[in-house]
Write a protein that holds these residues in place. Structure first.
Motif, PDB file in Angstrom:
ATOM      1  N   GLY A 189     -10.900   2.810 -30.867  1.00 61.66           N
ATOM      2  CA  GLY A 189     -10.245   4.041 -30.460  1.00 61.66           C
ATOM      3  C   GLY A 189      -9.132   3.874 -29.444  1.00 61.66           C
ATOM      4  O   GLY A 189      -8.497   4.848 -29.059  1.00 61.66           O
ATOM      5  N   ALA A 190      -8.885   2.653 -28.993  1.00 63.65           N
ATOM      6  CA  ALA A 190      -7.820   2.414 -28.011  1.00 63.65           C
ATOM      7  C   ALA A 190      -6.496   2.171 -28.736  1.00 63.65           C
ATOM      8  O   ALA A 190      -6.466   1.691 -29.868  1.00 63.65           O
ATOM      9  CB  ALA A 190      -8.164   1.204 -27.147  1.00 63.65           C
ATOM     10  N   ASP A 191      -5.406   2.496 -28.064  1.00 60.56           N
ATOM     11  CA  ASP A 191      -4.066   2.218 -28.584  1.00 60.56           C
ATOM     12  C   ASP A 191      -3.716   0.784 -28.181  1.00 60.56           C
ATOM     13  O   ASP A 191      -3.464   0.506 -27.008  1.00 60.56           O
ATOM     14  CB  ASP A 191      -3.061   3.214 -28.001  1.00 60.56           C
ATOM     15  CG  ASP A 191      -1.649   2.975 -28.497  1.00 60.56           C
ATOM     16  OD1 ASP A 191      -1.477   2.384 -29.589  1.00 60.56           O
ATOM     17  OD2 ASP A 191      -0.709   3.379 -27.787  1.00 60.56           O
ATOM     18  N   CYS A 192      -3.740  -0.141 -29.163  1.00 57.94           N
ATOM     19  CA  CYS A 192      -3.567  -1.566 -28.880  1.00 57.94           C
ATOM     20  C   CYS A 192      -2.355  -2.134 -29.605  1.00 57.94           C
ATOM     21  O   CYS A 192      -2.089  -1.783 -30.754  1.00 57.94           O
ATOM     22  CB  CYS A 192      -4.793  -2.358 -29.325  1.00 57.94           C
ATOM     23  SG  CYS A 192      -6.311  -1.845 -28.547  1.00 57.94           S
ATOM     24  N   GLN A 193      -1.675  -3.045 -28.916  1.00 62.02           N
ATOM     25  CA  GLN A 193      -0.591  -3.798 -29.534  1.00 62.02           C
ATOM     26  C   GLN A 193      -0.709  -5.237 -29.046  1.00 62.02           C
ATOM     27  O   GLN A 193      -0.561  -5.520 -27.856  1.00 62.02           O
ATOM     28  CB  GLN A 193       0.771  -3.222 -29.162  1.00 62.02           C
ATOM     29  CG  GLN A 193       1.906  -3.986 -29.784  1.00 62.02           C
ATOM     30  CD  GLN A 193       3.263  -3.468 -29.346  1.00 62.02           C
ATOM     31  OE1 GLN A 193       3.390  -2.564 -28.542  1.00 62.02           O
ATOM     32  NE2 GLN A 193       4.299  -4.068 -29.894  1.00 62.02           N
ATOM     33  N   VAL A 194      -0.984  -6.146 -29.978  1.00 67.13           N
ATOM     34  CA  VAL A 194      -1.102  -7.553 -29.632  1.00 67.13           C
ATOM     35  C   VAL A 194       0.293  -8.122 -29.429  1.00 67.13           C
ATOM     36  O   VAL A 194       1.149  -8.022 -30.306  1.00 67.13           O
ATOM     37  CB  VAL A 194      -1.852  -8.341 -30.735  1.00 67.13           C
ATOM     38  CG1 VAL A 194      -1.857  -9.828 -30.412  1.00 67.13           C
ATOM     39  CG2 VAL A 194      -3.271  -7.817 -30.893  1.00 67.13           C
ATOM     40  N   TRP A 195       0.523  -8.730 -28.274  1.00 67.14           N
ATOM     41  CA  TRP A 195       1.798  -9.383 -27.988  1.00 67.14           C
ATOM     42  C   TRP A 195       1.778 -10.821 -28.467  1.00 67.14           C
ATOM     43  O   TRP A 195       2.810 -11.374 -28.791  1.00 67.14           O
ATOM     44  CB  TRP A 195       2.076  -9.344 -26.500  1.00 67.14           C
ATOM     45  CG  TRP A 195       2.595  -8.038 -26.001  1.00 67.14           C
ATOM     46  CD1 TRP A 195       2.177  -6.787 -26.360  1.00 67.14           C
ATOM     47  CD2 TRP A 195       3.641  -7.853 -25.061  1.00 67.14           C
ATOM     48  NE1 TRP A 195       2.896  -5.839 -25.687  1.00 67.14           N
ATOM     49  CE2 TRP A 195       3.800  -6.474 -24.872  1.00 67.14           C
ATOM     50  CE3 TRP A 195       4.440  -8.723 -24.337  1.00 67.14           C
ATOM     51  CZ2 TRP A 195       4.741  -5.947 -24.002  1.00 67.14           C
ATOM     52  CZ3 TRP A 195       5.366  -8.205 -23.471  1.00 67.14           C
ATOM     53  CH2 TRP A 195       5.519  -6.826 -23.315  1.00 67.14           C
ATOM     54  N   GLY A 196       0.609 -11.446 -28.484  1.00 60.91           N
ATOM     55  CA  GLY A 196       0.512 -12.820 -28.958  1.00 60.91           C
ATOM     56  C   GLY A 196      -0.777 -13.481 -28.529  1.00 60.91           C
ATOM     57  O   GLY A 196      -1.576 -12.922 -27.781  1.00 60.91           O
ATOM     58  N   VAL A 197      -0.955 -14.698 -29.042  1.00 58.24           N
ATOM     59  CA  VAL A 197      -2.115 -15.525 -28.734  1.00 58.24           C
ATOM     60  C   VAL A 197      -1.702 -16.563 -27.687  1.00 58.24           C
ATOM     61  O   VAL A 197      -0.676 -17.233 -27.851  1.00 58.24           O
ATOM     62  CB  VAL A 197      -2.638 -16.232 -30.007  1.00 58.24           C
ATOM     63  CG1 VAL A 197      -3.777 -17.182 -29.685  1.00 58.24           C
ATOM     64  CG2 VAL A 197      -3.069 -15.198 -31.047  1.00 58.24           C
ATOM     65  N   VAL A 198      -2.486 -16.675 -26.628  1.00 53.89           N
ATOM     66  CA  VAL A 198      -2.223 -17.697 -25.608  1.00 53.89           C
ATOM     67  C   VAL A 198      -2.653 -19.040 -26.182  1.00 53.89           C
ATOM     68  O   VAL A 198      -3.816 -19.234 -26.524  1.00 53.89           O
ATOM     69  CB  VAL A 198      -2.977 -17.390 -24.299  1.00 53.89           C
ATOM     70  CG1 VAL A 198      -2.753 -18.498 -23.271  1.00 53.89           C
ATOM     71  CG2 VAL A 198      -2.560 -16.036 -23.736  1.00 53.89           C
ATOM     72  N   THR A 199      -1.687 -19.948 -26.317  1.00 53.36           N
ATOM     73  CA  THR A 199      -1.985 -21.265 -26.891  1.00 53.36           C
ATOM     74  C   THR A 199      -2.206 -22.325 -25.826  1.00 53.36           C
ATOM     75  O   THR A 199      -2.961 -23.275 -26.045  1.00 53.36           O
ATOM     76  CB  THR A 199      -0.856 -21.724 -27.825  1.00 53.36           C
ATOM     77  OG1 THR A 199       0.374 -21.760 -27.098  1.00 53.36           O
ATOM     78  CG2 THR A 199      -0.741 -20.803 -29.031  1.00 53.36           C
ATOM     79  N   HIS A 200      -1.549 -22.161 -24.673  1.00 55.81           N
ATOM     80  CA  HIS A 200      -1.698 -23.120 -23.582  1.00 55.81           C
ATOM     81  C   HIS A 200      -1.581 -22.410 -22.249  1.00 55.81           C
ATOM     82  O   HIS A 200      -0.967 -21.353 -22.151  1.00 55.81           O
ATOM     83  CB  HIS A 200      -0.627 -24.225 -23.660  1.00 55.81           C
ATOM     84  CG  HIS A 200      -0.784 -25.110 -24.842  1.00 55.81           C
ATOM     85  ND1 HIS A 200      -0.249 -24.799 -26.064  1.00 55.81           N
ATOM     86  CD2 HIS A 200      -1.438 -26.283 -24.996  1.00 55.81           C
ATOM     87  CE1 HIS A 200      -0.554 -25.757 -26.925  1.00 55.81           C
ATOM     88  NE2 HIS A 200      -1.272 -26.653 -26.304  1.00 55.81           N
ATOM     89  N   ASN A 201      -2.144 -23.036 -21.245  1.00 49.20           N
ATOM     90  CA  ASN A 201      -2.110 -22.545 -19.881  1.00 49.20           C
ATOM     91  C   ASN A 201      -1.675 -23.704 -18.991  1.00 49.20           C
ATOM     92  O   ASN A 201      -2.215 -24.803 -19.100  1.00 49.20           O
ATOM     93  CB  ASN A 201      -3.508 -22.060 -19.499  1.00 49.20           C
ATOM     94  CG  ASN A 201      -3.610 -21.684 -18.050  1.00 49.20           C
ATOM     95  OD1 ASN A 201      -2.668 -21.212 -17.450  1.00 49.20           O
ATOM     96  ND2 ASN A 201      -4.781 -21.911 -17.472  1.00 49.20           N
ATOM     97  N   VAL A 202      -0.701 -23.462 -18.131  1.00 47.83           N
ATOM     98  CA  VAL A 202      -0.214 -24.510 -17.236  1.00 47.83           C
ATOM     99  C   VAL A 202      -0.456 -24.046 -15.813  1.00 47.83           C
ATOM    100  O   VAL A 202      -0.022 -22.957 -15.430  1.00 47.83           O
ATOM    101  CB  VAL A 202       1.301 -24.752 -17.451  1.00 47.83           C
ATOM    102  CG1 VAL A 202       1.804 -25.855 -16.527  1.00 47.83           C
ATOM    103  CG2 VAL A 202       1.599 -25.090 -18.906  1.00 47.83           C
TER     104      VAL A 202
END
Length: 148
Positions: A126-139
Motif C-alpha cells: 500500500g505504500a507509494d514506492c519507486q526503486v532507484w536502484g540496487v546497491v552493488t558496493h559500499n565504500v
C-alpha cells in the motif's frame, strides 16, 4: 532511518586508472608473509561497476544499516539496471522519502528491513514506492581523517 545524498553518475569519459594489484591474498586473521611482487593492474571502476550508464553514487546518512556494514558517510554504488530481488539492498523512495534498506518479507508481505534493531521494518504493501536502484558496493574508509 538512513538518509541519502546523491553524489553523481559514473564519469564514462575519463580514462581508466589502473592501480597495482598485489599477487596472492591477505588474511584477515593470523598474518602471513607478504608477496614481493605485483600480479597485475586493476581499474577499480571497471572492477566495481558492471553497467556504467545505469550506475550512480550516493552517500549514506544514518545508522539503520550498520549491521550490514553501511555506516554514516559511506559511499554507495547504485545500479539502476538491476531488477530488485529478495535480499538485495535497495535505494528506494517510500511515500516520497528516500531510504536504503534490504528487501525482504515478513510473512508473505514485502518489507524493507533495517540492519539495526533500533529501527523498524517498513511495510511496502500500500505504500507509494519507486526503486532507484540496487546497491552493488559500499565504500568506507577504515582510517579516520581520510577525505570522503
Amino acid at each position: 532511518m538512513i538518509h541519502l545524498e546523491i553524489l553523481g553518475r559514473v564519469d564514462q569519459t575519463t580514462l581508466p586508472i589502473a592501480l597495482p594489484l598485489a599477487a596472492g591474498e591477505v588474511r584477515a586473521g593470523f598474518p602471513s608473509p607478504a608477496d614481493d611482487y605485483l600480479e597485475q593492474e586493476l581499474d577499480l571502476v571497471a572492477h566495481l561497476i558492471q553497467h556504467p550508464s545505469a550506475t550512480f553514487y550516493m552517500r549514506a546518512k544514518g545508522a539503520s544499516m550498520v549491521r550490514d556494514g553501511i555506516y554514516d558517510g559511506d559511499l554507495l554504488i547504485v545500479d539502476r539496471s538491476l531488477d530488485p530481488k529478495d535480499g538485495d539492498v535497495l535505494v528506494i523512495s517510500v511515500d516520497g522519502e528516500l531510504t536504503c534498506k534490504r528487501l525482504g518479507k515478513i510473512g508473505n508481505l514485502p518489507h524493507l528491513l533495517p540492519a539495526n534493531p533500533s529501527f523498524q521494518p517498513i511495510p511496502l504493501e500500500g505504500a507509494d514506492c519507486q526503486v532507484w536502484g540496487v546497491v552493488t558496493h559500499n565504500v568506507h574508509a577504515l582510517r579516520r581523517g581520510v577525505a570522503r
